[in-house]
Design a protein around this motif. Structure first.
Motif: not given
Length: 154
Positions: A53-56, A63-68, A106-108, A143-152
């Motif tokens: 899965m590539t998130c951009v 982008c910084t928030m998602m990477q953090n 520009n993402g992960c 989601m990672m560990g039940g925490t949303p990291v990005c949405c599309c």
């Protein structure tokens, strides 16, 4: 932040406080828990042993928030939830996979793989399901560990 979506993180709703008197403040434990989730463009594809899965994010702040978020939650179980009109269509939990998160410019990029043939088949079936949901117009949340990291929104 323009490129963020609100995501409910608790099962409580406004109907949970029906017995409370009018005008009384709702206790903190009963208030819905919301989090701002970066909006991204997501690409899902099969790869050897599983899926990728590539998130951009176009917005540098998102982008910084998602990477953090990805860096903080690395090592937690990865899952993808697809919704349409506020209802869950499917939720794929990658319990059978080893998920690895790599940062890009520009993402992960999340790679979920397994050395076991049966687990690989399940991961790739989840990939097909997620791709079908995205093609049909579902909103997908990683989601990672039940925490949303990005949405599309596709």
């Amino acid at each position: 932040m323009v490129t963020a979506m609100m995501n409910p993180m608790a099962a409580t709703t406004g109907t949970a406080n029906m017995g409370m008197g009018m005008g009384m403040p709702m206790p903190a434990s009963m208030t819905p828990n919301m989090v701002m989730v970066p909006r991204c463009t997501m690409k899902v594809e099969k790869c050897a042993g599983g899926m990728k899965m590539t998130c951009v994010c176009d917005d540098p702040a998102a982008c910084t928030m998602m990477q953090n978020l990805c860096a903080m939650m690395a090592g937690g179980m990865c899952s993808v939830c697809c919704t349409m009109n506020g209802m869950t269509v499917c939720c794929c939990n990658m319990t059978m996979a080893m998920c690895k998160c790599e940062m890009t410019a520009n993402g992960c990029c999340l790679t979920c793989t397994s050395g076991d043939k049966m687990c690989c088949d399940m991961i790739q079936a989840c990939c097909d399901c997620i791709m079908g949901c995205m093609k049909a117009g579902c909103a997908c949340c990683v989601m990672m560990g039940g925490t949303p990291v990005c949405c599309c929104m596709c």
